[in-house]
Design a protein around this motif. Structure first.
Motif, PDB file in Angstrom:
ATOM      1  N   ALA A  18       0.348  -6.281   3.972  1.00  0.00           N
ATOM      2  CA  ALA A  18      -0.940  -7.051   4.137  1.00  0.00           C
ATOM      3  C   ALA A  18      -0.637  -8.223   3.234  1.00  0.00           C
ATOM      4  O   ALA A  18      -2.013  -8.559   2.930  1.00  0.00           O
ATOM      5  N   ILE A  19       0.300  -8.994   3.020  1.00  0.00           N
ATOM      6  CA  ILE A  19       0.402 -10.168   2.168  1.00  0.00           C
ATOM      7  C   ILE A  19      -0.251 -11.256   3.118  1.00  0.00           C
ATOM      8  O   ILE A  19      -0.196 -11.353   4.257  1.00  0.00           O
ATOM      9  N   PRO A  20      -0.891 -12.037   2.295  1.00  0.00           N
ATOM     10  CA  PRO A  20      -1.601 -13.397   3.217  1.00  0.00           C
ATOM     11  C   PRO A  20      -0.692 -14.229   3.599  1.00  0.00           C
ATOM     12  O   PRO A  20       0.328 -14.447   3.118  1.00  0.00           O
ATOM     13  N   GLU A  21      -1.192 -14.984   4.765  1.00  0.00           N
ATOM     14  CA  GLU A  21      -0.288 -15.859   5.332  1.00  0.00           C
ATOM     15  C   GLU A  21       0.079 -16.956   4.578  1.00  0.00           C
ATOM     16  O   GLU A  21      -0.714 -17.495   3.528  1.00  0.00           O
ATOM     17  N   GLY A  22       1.502 -17.165   4.236  1.00  0.00           N
ATOM     18  CA  GLY A  22       1.979 -18.201   3.514  1.00  0.00           C
ATOM     19  C   GLY A  22       2.372 -17.724   2.127  1.00  0.00           C
ATOM     20  O   GLY A  22       2.760 -18.438   1.404  1.00  0.00           O
ATOM     21  N   ALA A  23       1.935 -16.515   1.670  1.00  0.00           N
ATOM     22  CA  ALA A  23       2.183 -16.022   0.373  1.00  0.00           C
ATOM     23  C   ALA A  23       3.530 -15.100   0.469  1.00  0.00           C
ATOM     24  O   ALA A  23       3.761 -14.748   1.487  1.00  0.00           O
ATOM     25  N   SER A  24       4.110 -15.094  -0.644  1.00  0.00           N
ATOM     26  CA  SER A  24       5.356 -14.238  -0.782  1.00  0.00           C
ATOM     27  C   SER A  24       5.150 -12.930  -1.635  1.00  0.00           C
ATOM     28  O   SER A  24       4.113 -12.818  -2.465  1.00  0.00           O
ATOM     29  N   PRO A  25       5.675 -11.685  -0.998  1.00  0.00           N
ATOM     30  CA  PRO A  25       5.516 -10.594  -2.001  1.00  0.00           C
ATOM     31  C   PRO A  25       6.059 -10.782  -3.422  1.00  0.00           C
ATOM     32  O   PRO A  25       7.031 -11.312  -3.776  1.00  0.00           O
ATOM     33  N   GLU A  48      -1.525   4.371   3.128  1.00  0.00           N
ATOM     34  CA  GLU A  48      -1.997   5.386   2.329  1.00  0.00           C
ATOM     35  C   GLU A  48      -2.045   5.075   0.658  1.00  0.00           C
ATOM     36  O   GLU A  48      -2.860   5.072  -0.092  1.00  0.00           O
ATOM     37  N   LEU A  49      -0.829   4.260   0.367  1.00  0.00           N
ATOM     38  CA  LEU A  49      -0.673   4.006  -0.829  1.00  0.00           C
ATOM     39  C   LEU A  49      -1.405   2.979  -1.225  1.00  0.00           C
ATOM     40  O   LEU A  49      -2.124   2.729  -2.383  1.00  0.00           O
ATOM     41  N   VAL A  50      -1.565   1.845  -0.272  1.00  0.00           N
ATOM     42  CA  VAL A  50      -2.389   0.683  -0.605  1.00  0.00           C
ATOM     43  C   VAL A  50      -4.107   1.225  -0.660  1.00  0.00           C
ATOM     44  O   VAL A  50      -4.910   0.686  -1.533  1.00  0.00           O
ATOM     45  N   GLU A  55      -4.856  -2.943  -5.362  1.00  0.00           N
ATOM     46  CA  GLU A  55      -4.245  -4.070  -5.694  1.00  0.00           C
ATOM     47  C   GLU A  55      -2.574  -4.176  -5.027  1.00  0.00           C
ATOM     48  O   GLU A  55      -2.264  -5.331  -5.240  1.00  0.00           O
ATOM     49  N   LEU A  56      -2.121  -3.130  -4.565  1.00  0.00           N
ATOM     50  CA  LEU A  56      -0.697  -3.061  -3.949  1.00  0.00           C
ATOM     51  C   LEU A  56      -0.884  -4.135  -2.630  1.00  0.00           C
ATOM     52  O   LEU A  56       0.149  -4.659  -2.156  1.00  0.00           O
ATOM     53  N   GLY A  57      -1.857  -3.977  -1.890  1.00  0.00           N
ATOM     54  CA  GLY A  57      -2.092  -4.595  -0.530  1.00  0.00           C
ATOM     55  C   GLY A  57      -1.336  -6.112  -0.340  1.00  0.00           C
ATOM     56  O   GLY A  57      -0.705  -6.424   0.242  1.00  0.00           O
TER      57      GLY A  57
END
Length: 243
Positions: A18-25, A48-50, A55-57
Motif C-alpha cells: 500500500a505504498i503511495p504512488e511514487g514512493a519506494s519501500p 492482516e499484518l498491516v 505503520e507497515l502499510g
C-alpha cells in the motif's frame, strides 16, 4: 492494498503493498508458503499484518513466491520447495534425528530460486538484503532459514513459522556467523506434522550459536495463531524502524 503478479528472478510471485504512488519501500518481506499449499496461501497475511500495525502499510512491500517444484501426494501433484519423505507428509515421521541431519532432495534448487528472487527484488527496490525480512510457514520456513544462513549479507530478520531443523551440521556452522540476525520462531505444541521437540532443537541450535531468537510456542497444531501474527507485526515494525 494492491496485489500484482510478477516474476522475480526464477520465481513467480504475488507482490502486495500500500505504498503511495511514487514512493519506494523502506522494507521488504518475503514469505514462502508451505508444502502442498497454493502459492497464494500466505497472501492474506499482508493486510492482516498491516491492520495490526498500520505503520507497515505505506512503507513495506510484501512478496509471496511460488514454490518451483511439484511432488506427488495422494495421487495429486502439489507445490513443493523440495521433496519430503512420505512419512513426514503423513505425520508418521519418528526419526527426527535423521531428518534433522539430512539435506532434502531439491533443496539446492529451491535455495537458488529464492536467492535469485532476492537479487531481483533488491535491484528493483534498491533495498540491500539488510532491509529484507525472510520467512515462511512449514517447508517455506525451512527453505528461508537455509537461505538466511547462506546469504553474503544477513537479512533484516527471519520469521520461522512452524518450521523445523534440517542440514543440522551446516546450519550450526553458518549460524555462528549470523549472530546479529533477529529471529521470530513459532510452533504448536500439538503439531502432528513437524514435531514440537524438533522445533525446540532448531531453537537451541540458533540460540547456542548466539542469534537473538524470540520463541513463541503455542497450544495448537500445525498452523499460524492470531497471537503469533500480532507478535510478527511487532517484529516487522521493529525491523522497519531499525537502521
Amino acid at each position: 492494498m494492491r496485489s500484482v503478479r510478477t516474476r522475480l528472478g526464477e520465481l513467480d510471485c504475488v507482490v502486495v503493498d500500500a505504498i503511495p504512488e511514487g514512493a519506494s519501500p523502506e522494507l521488504a518481506v518475503v514469505l514462502c508458503h508451505g508444502f502442498g499449499a497454493p502459492p497464494t496461501d500466505l497472501v492474506p497475511l499482508a493486510p492482516e499484518l498491516v491492520e495490526l500495525k498500520p505503520e507497515l502499510g505505506p512503507k513495506v512491500r510484501f512478496v509471496f513466491p511460488a514454490a518451483p517444484l511439484k511432488q506427488a501426494m495422494m495421487g495429486q501433484s502439489v507445490p513443493a520447495w523440495f521433496n519430503l519423505p512420505p512419512e513426514v507428509l503423513m505425520g508418521q515421521e519418528r526419526d527426527w534425528d535423521q531428518f534433522a541431519a539430512s539435506t532434502p532432495e531439491g533443496l539446492a534448487q529451491a535455495r537458488r530460486g529464492v536467492m535469485s528472487l532476492l537479487s531481483a527484488l533488491s535491484t528493483a527496490t534498491k533495498l540491500p538484503y539488510g532491509r529484507i525480512v525472510l520467512g515462511g510457514f512449514s517447508q517455506g520456513a525451512m527453505v528461508t532459514t537455509d537461505v538466511a544462513l547462506r546469504l553474503e549479507e544477513a537479512p533484516a530478520g527471519l520469521c520461522i513459522l512452524s518450521g523445523t531443523l534440517i542440514c543440522q551440521d551446516e546450519w550450526k556452522q553458518r549460524a555462528e556467523r549470523r549472530t546479529s540476525m533477529p529471529v521470530l520462531q513459532s510452533h504448536g505444541r500439538y503439531d502432528d506434522i513437524l514435531a514440537f521437540h524438533a522445533a525446540e532443537r532448531l531453537h537451541s541450535l540458533l540460540t547456542n550459536a548466539g542469534l537473538p531468537v524470540e520463541f513463541l510456542p503455542f497450544n495448537g497444531p500445525h498452523t499460524i495463531m492470531p497471537d503469533v501474527l500480532e507478535r510478527m507485526a511487532e517484529f516487522l515494525h521493529n525491523r522497519l524502524e531499525k537502521r
